[in-house]
Design an enzyme around this catalytic site. Structure first.
Site, PDB file in Angstrom:
ATOM      1  N   ARG A  23       0.352  -1.172   0.626  1.00  0.00           N
ATOM      2  CA  ARG A  23      -0.081  -0.467   0.247  1.00  0.00           C
ATOM      3  C   ARG A  23       1.109   1.261   0.418  1.00  0.00           C
ATOM      4  NH1 ARG A  23      -3.224  -0.480   5.164  1.00  0.00           N
ATOM      5  NH2 ARG A  23      -1.491  -1.640   5.484  1.00  0.00           N
ATOM      6  N   ASN A  41      -6.285  -2.648   2.097  1.00  0.00           N
ATOM      7  CA  ASN A  41      -6.028  -4.480   2.272  1.00  0.00           C
ATOM      8  C   ASN A  41      -7.595  -4.425   2.392  1.00  0.00           C
ATOM      9  OD1 ASN A  41      -2.895  -4.580   2.070  1.00  0.00           O
ATOM     10  ND2 ASN A  41      -3.166  -4.823   4.867  1.00  0.00           N
TER      11      ASN A  41
END
Length: 95
Positions: A23, A41
């Site tokens: 990320r 996520n």
């Protein structure tokens, strides 16, 4: 389709994509390419992203993620979405 026209995709990444800095790597790459959207996520071990930019910039984002040190992308599901004309940044989201 012009390469400078803005597009938006929902991208779902499968493989070794959680717990490997995916990320934050995506956030950094998106910022450098002028892409807006978000990444988070998901509960199933995948990473979900909405990315908005040119086709070329989104292709570059995906290619650079493939080159991540610990990231191993096995599969990507790519779904076109409507462009969000109000969006101005890219962010990391949590549940």
């Amino acid at each position: 389709m012009a390469k400078t026209k803005k597009v938006r995709y929902q991208l779902r990444f499968f493989g070794r994509v959680q717990g490997v800095g995916f990320r934050y790597t995506a956030n950094s790459i998106a910022y450098s390419l002028g892409i807006t959207g978000w990444v988070m996520n998901d509960w199933d071990g995948s990473v979900l992203m909405e990315a908005q930019g040119t086709e070329t910039s989104i292709e570059r984002l995906i290619n650079q993620l493939h080159n991540g040190v610990y990231i191993e992308i096995d599969r990507i599901e790519k779904t076109p979405l409507s462009v969000d004309t109000e969006e101005r940044s890219f962010k990391v989201k949590s549940w």
